[in-house]
Design an enzyme around this catalytic site. Structure first.
Site, short mmCIF file in Angstrom:
data_model
loop_
_atom_site.label_atom_id
_atom_site.label_comp_id
_atom_site.label_asym_id
_atom_site.label_seq_id
_atom_site.Cartn_x
_atom_site.Cartn_y
_atom_site.Cartn_z
N GLY A 1 -3.73 27.85 35.21
CA GLY A 1 -4.90 28.30 35.95
C GLY A 1 -4.45 29.12 37.15
O GLY A 1 -3.27 29.09 37.53
N LEU A 2 -5.40 29.82 37.73
CA LEU A 2 -5.10 30.68 38.88
C LEU A 2 -4.52 29.88 40.03
O LEU A 2 -4.76 28.65 40.12
CB LEU A 2 -6.39 31.35 39.35
CG LEU A 2 -7.02 32.38 38.41
CD1 LEU A 2 -8.43 32.73 38.90
CD2 LEU A 2 -6.16 33.63 38.32
N SER A 3 -3.84 30.56 40.92
CA SER A 3 -3.38 29.91 42.15
C SER A 3 -4.62 29.43 42.91
O SER A 3 -5.60 30.16 43.03
CB SER A 3 -2.60 30.93 42.99
OG SER A 3 -2.24 30.35 44.21
N SER B 1 -6.62 27.15 41.89
CA SER B 1 -7.67 26.65 40.99
C SER B 1 -7.78 25.13 41.08
O SER B 1 -8.83 24.56 40.79
CB SER B 1 -7.40 27.09 39.54
OG SER B 1 -6.15 26.61 39.10
N GLY B 2 -6.69 24.47 41.46
CA GLY B 2 -6.73 23.01 41.62
C GLY B 2 -5.75 22.25 40.73
O GLY B 2 -5.84 21.03 40.62
N LYS B 3 -4.80 22.95 40.15
CA LYS B 3 -3.86 22.29 39.23
C LYS B 3 -3.14 21.12 39.90
O LYS B 3 -3.15 19.99 39.41
CB LYS B 3 -2.81 23.30 38.71
CG LYS B 3 -3.39 24.48 37.96
CD LYS B 3 -2.33 25.45 37.50
CE LYS B 3 -1.61 26.19 38.61
NZ LYS B 3 -2.46 27.04 39.47
N SER C 1 1.49 29.91 35.02
CA SER C 1 1.81 30.34 33.64
C SER C 1 0.71 31.24 33.07
O SER C 1 -0.02 30.84 32.17
CB SER C 1 2.10 29.14 32.74
OG SER C 1 1.21 28.06 32.93
#
Ligand code: ADP
Length: 200
Positions: A36-38, A40-42, A110
């Site tokens: 996910g985007l920077s 995004s909450g990963k 990624s």
């Protein structure tokens, strides 16, 4: 088995098996690959998920850009070649954890299908669970937890995913939408998805 140089011998048929380790831990190990985007909450969701799992007695390991790039991959930059090597090492490390029975949660932007495919091939399809932390770019940019979007908009970071480099959304992943939700809710939703895969 012998390598071509004749100096490396595999001991995989002699060492304790993954199955024995999984039995000890009473869990089935997998790699959760969070993309996910920077912003995004990963990592935030992964931390909350890991806490939930820990409370339920699961052994986990969380890998993210900060612990990997400041350690084993600190000699790598952001060229195409280095990004590929970055993911290759992360995938190989994940495989070691999985072979040790540990549920591994990886948080890396990624951004391309090719990069995630490379990770999947190294880890093995059966152990690879792709998770898309799906947050609109506008929200990520509003959150901007590390101030990176601001820098990217000013042109201070080149090839920044979502701004000046593409993000290819996965087609076949567990999707967690975060907009308008609490972190705890997202973590719980993801936990429910993976519970059937990790046993107990
Ligand atoms: P990433 O690891 O994807 O780069 P981070 O986890 O570092 O993203 O940052 C996400 C930011 O968004 C954090 O500041 C977090 O508190 C905030 N946030 C707000 N709502 C959510 C949510 N529902 N899920 C995850 N993060 C959220």
């Amino acid at each position: 088995m012998k390598d071509e140089g004749g100096n490396i011998y595999s001991v995989f048929d002699e060492i304790l098996s993954r199955k024995e380790k999984e039995e000890l831990l009473k869990q089935h190990s997998i790699v959760l690959w969070m993309t996910g985007l920077s912003g995004s909450g990963k990592t935030t969701i992964a931390k909350a998920l890991e806490r939930l799992m820990h409370e339920d007695g699961y052994l986990t390991e969380l890998l993210d850009g900060d612990n990997i790039r400041s350690g084993i991959n600190k000699n790598l930059g952001f060229s195409d070649e280095d990004r590929t090597e970055n993911i290759r090492r992360i995938a190989e490390i994940s495989k070691l954890f999985v072979n040790c029975g540990v549920i591994t949660i990886n948080c890396f932007v990624s951004p391309t299908k090719a990069i995630r495919q490379q990770a999947k091939e190294i880890i093995g399809e059966a152990d690879f669970v792709e998770v898309f932390i799906d947050t609109p770019l506008e929200i990520c940019e509003q959150r901007d937890p590390k101030g990176l979007y601001k820098k990217a908009r000013k042109g201070e970071i080149k090839d920044f995913t979502g701004i000046s480099a593409p993000f290819e959304a996965p087609e076949d992943a567990v999707v967690i939408k975060t907009e308008g939700k609490e972190v705890a809710e997202c973590a719980k939703e993801l936990y429910e998805h993976i519970l059937p895969k990790i046993g107990k």
